[in-house]
Design a protein around this motif. Structure first.
Motif, PDB file in Angstrom:
ATOM      1  N   ASP A 135       0.837  -1.208   0.000  1.00  0.00           N
ATOM      2  CA  ASP A 135       0.000   0.000   0.000  1.00  0.00           C
ATOM      3  C   ASP A 135       0.868   1.252   0.000  1.00  0.00           C
ATOM      4  OD1 ASP A 135      -1.558  -2.173   0.789  1.00  0.00           O
ATOM      5  OD2 ASP A 135      -2.950  -0.893   1.889  1.00  0.00           O
ATOM      6  N   ARG A 143      -8.185  -3.918  -2.669  1.00  0.00           N
ATOM      7  CA  ARG A 143      -6.839  -3.352  -2.652  1.00  0.00           C
ATOM      8  C   ARG A 143      -6.391  -2.991  -4.066  1.00  0.00           C
ATOM      9  NH1 ARG A 143      -6.034  -1.439   1.253  1.00  0.00           N
ATOM     10  NH2 ARG A 143      -5.801  -3.156   2.693  1.00  0.00           N
ATOM     11  N   GLU A 183      -7.951   0.236  -5.166  1.00  0.00           N
ATOM     12  CA  GLU A 183      -7.290   1.400  -4.563  1.00  0.00           C
ATOM     13  C   GLU A 183      -5.991   1.729  -5.293  1.00  0.00           C
ATOM     14  OE1 GLU A 183      -6.641   0.670  -0.454  1.00  0.00           O
ATOM     15  OE2 GLU A 183      -8.679   1.210   0.137  1.00  0.00           O
ATOM     16  N   THR A 242     -14.592   1.542  -9.960  1.00  0.00           N
ATOM     17  CA  THR A 242     -13.240   2.057 -10.156  1.00  0.00           C
ATOM     18  C   THR A 242     -13.080   2.664 -11.544  1.00  0.00           C
ATOM     19  OG1 THR A 242     -12.328   0.454  -8.604  1.00  0.00           O
ATOM     20  CG2 THR A 242     -10.803   1.431 -10.190  1.00  0.00           C
TER      21      THR A 242
END
Length: 578
Positions: A121, A156, A159, A192
């Motif tokens: 991340d 994830r 993102e 997204t």
């Protein structure tokens, strides 16, 4: 006696500053405790040095991020050199803040620091911020590693793509989308892709549109179309419109059409608007999805279409919802429609709903019905069960008789302070006296202080002295300082120094350094530039005396804009501070 006579209010403020220093025992900066040394002025170097007192690296980074726009070149180099010592998360935050402020040599150092990060991340988000500054050779290495992170849990991966997309080239984004498609099912990709639609090619947007239109969730389709609409070409908009117009659920149909309408070619808008209105009417006034769309649809409607919506509102049985509808409709109603809206509002049987509906439309009503509408609202307020308050726009339209009646009704209500806040600017001297008497006699301290704060900007001479004296009598110095600050912030320049000085005296009596630092920082906007420097210096000293690092950080963060940006002009109008 010659020379100019000193302004008593300013003299009182200077006295308050001297008392503040004396109260803290630090007037000359010669105390034994270094934390109690008061600087002449809070400088960049002082605040930059304060960051080093924060042992928690996350807190230290937070303060450095706020300081970045002000740092010297040497200080910026020191911050860059700090990166390798930080854990991944604070390093990521600092890299994101540094991006765009670096020279080529610093970019090289920061890039090396990012490439050693182990947490996915943090690596992806730090790299996304740094990408625009990388040389091609660095970029090739970085993007290759970043794309390999597009695996694992779909949330994830979503993102990561959202973070990377704005700074990827066309070919890089195409490669990222391939990995994204391989890592996530279609249902997880749709949102997204609508978020990153601005960076997609027409073909890629077509794929995104396909995914949106294939959703089973009608509200999700409407949201997706609204997000995509600004980025679609004419053919794609037509395809979206064709699907939106036949959605089986009328609420979903209304929201989908409303999201598309502003982006349609002029020639296609009238039919889409008519379809959206029919959908709203079919959904009914209690449909929550249709109601979400309504405020965005109303500006597109003509008077005849507005009339249809108003008639729908009049026919509904849910009175509380009716008040909301009247509020959103009111700016678009013709005089005749406003009279109809008044009748709808006046017909509410529950006084709470009737008051809310009338308050929503009174500011839009013409003088022929306004006084009658206000009378009805006042009557409803008498039986209103709950926290009402009073819109200042409604108060401005009251006659003196109506304000007098409202004060009488409010005197027995728990929300008296809220009502007085709306009325205060419009009260005559006798009404101000009445309200002041209620405020002085109020048993509840919160109501007592709130009433006095609301009235203070409009009081003069003995009345003002009485109100400020009552505020100064509040037993807790923090509460006292804050109430006086709020009053001072609204007061005209000629009387403000008296309240600001009283607030400073109260702030100096606050024992807790955290509360004292906060109070002083807030007060700095209410004094002259020279006085401001002194007040902020005391606030800094108090902040540095705070033991718990999180709260010390909060007070130092407050001081950065206060000390390092141009001081705001002390308010001259009666404006409310935060």
């Amino acid at each position: 006696m010659s020379g100019e006579r000193a302004d008593p209010a300013e003299a009182a403020l200077q006295t308050a500053l001297a008392e503040l220093a004396e109260l803290l025992g630090i007037s000359d900066g010669s105390g034994d405790d270094p934390a109690e040394q008061v600087p002449e002025e809070v400088t960049l170097d002082l605040l930059y040095g304060a960051a080093a007192t924060l042992h928690d690296e996350g807190y230290r980074v937070s303060l450095l991020i706020d300081l970045l726009p002000h740092l010297t070149a040497a200080q910026l180099r020191e911050v860059v050199a700090l990166l390798p010592e930080l854990a991944d998360y604070p390093r990521r935050r600092l890299v994101a803040a540094l991006a765009g402020r670096l020279d080529a040599e610093q970019v090289e150092a920061v890039f090396g620091s990012v490439m050693t990060m182990q947490t996915r991340d943090d690596f992806v988000n730090a790299l996304a911020a740094l990408l625009p500054q990388l040389a091609q050779s660095q970029r090739d290495i970085a993007v290759s590693r970043a794309l390999r992170q597009l695996t694992g849990h779909p949330h994830r991966v979503n993102e990561f793509l959202v973070a990377l997309a704005p700074n990827l080239t066309g070919p890089e984004l195409a490669a990222a989308l391939e990995r994204f498609a391989a890592a996530t099912p279609p249902s997880e990709r749709t949102t997204t892709l609508t978020w990153i639609a601005a960076y997609l090619t027409p073909d890629q947007r077509n794929d995104a549109l396909d995914l949106v239109l294939a959703r089973q969730d009608g509200n999700g389709v409407a949201i997706g179309l609204g997000t995509l609409a600004a980025h679609l070409d004419a053919d794609q908009l037509q395809r979206a419109l064709a699907v939106a117009a036949v959605r089986p659920d009328s609420g979903h149909r209304a929201r989908a059409l409303t999201g598309l309408i502003p982006h349609l070619p002029e020639g296609r808008r009238p039919a889409a608007i008519a379809d959206a209105v029919r959908a709203v009417l079919a959904a009914g006034s209690r449909n929550s999805i249709s109601n979400i769309a309504l405020p965005d649809l109303l500006p597109q409607l003509g008077p005849d279409q507005i009339q249809l919506v108003l008639d729908m509102v009049q026919a509904q049985q849910h009175e509380l919802r009716r008040g909301w509808h009247l509020e959103v409709l009111a700016p678009y109603l013709t005089p005749a429609q406003l009279r109809q809206a008044f009748e709808v509002a006046a017909s509410a049987t529950n006084p709470t709903d009737r008051y809310a509906a009338l308050a929503a439309i009174i500011p839009q009503l013409g003088p022929d019905v306004r006084e009658a509408a206000v009378d009805l609202a006042i009557t409803a307020l008498r039986s209103h069960d709950g926290w009402a308050g009073l819109d200042p726009l409604v108060a401005a339209m009251m006659t003196p008789r109506q304000r007098d009646t409202t004060l009488g009704i409010a005197a027995s209500r728990v929300d008296y302070a809220n009502i007085v806040t709306g009325l205060a600017a419009h009260l005559d001297p006798a009404q101000l006296d009445r309200a002041l008497t209620v405020g002085l006699d109020a048993v509840d301290e919160e109501q007592h202080l709130a009433i006095l704060v609301a009235l203070a900007p409009y009081l003069e001479h003995d009345r003002l002295h009485t109100a400020l004296s009552a505020l100064e009598a509040a037993p807790d110095p923090y509460v006292r300082a804050d109430a006086l600050r709020l009053a001072a912030a609204q007061m005209p320049a000629v009387t403000r120094p008296a309240a600001a000085g009283a607030a400073l005296r109260a702030a100096g009596q606050i024992a807790d350094p955290d509360d004292r630092a906060l109070a002083l920082t807030r007060l700095a906007d209410l004094v002259t530039p020279d006085e401001r420097r002194t007040v902020l210096a005391h606030a800094y000293t108090a902040a540095m005396a705070v033991d718990e690092e999180f709260y010390r950080l909060m007070r130092l963060v407050d001081l950065v804009p206060a000390c390092l940006t141009s001081a705001p002009t002390a308010p001259t109008a009666r404006t409310q501070m935060d």
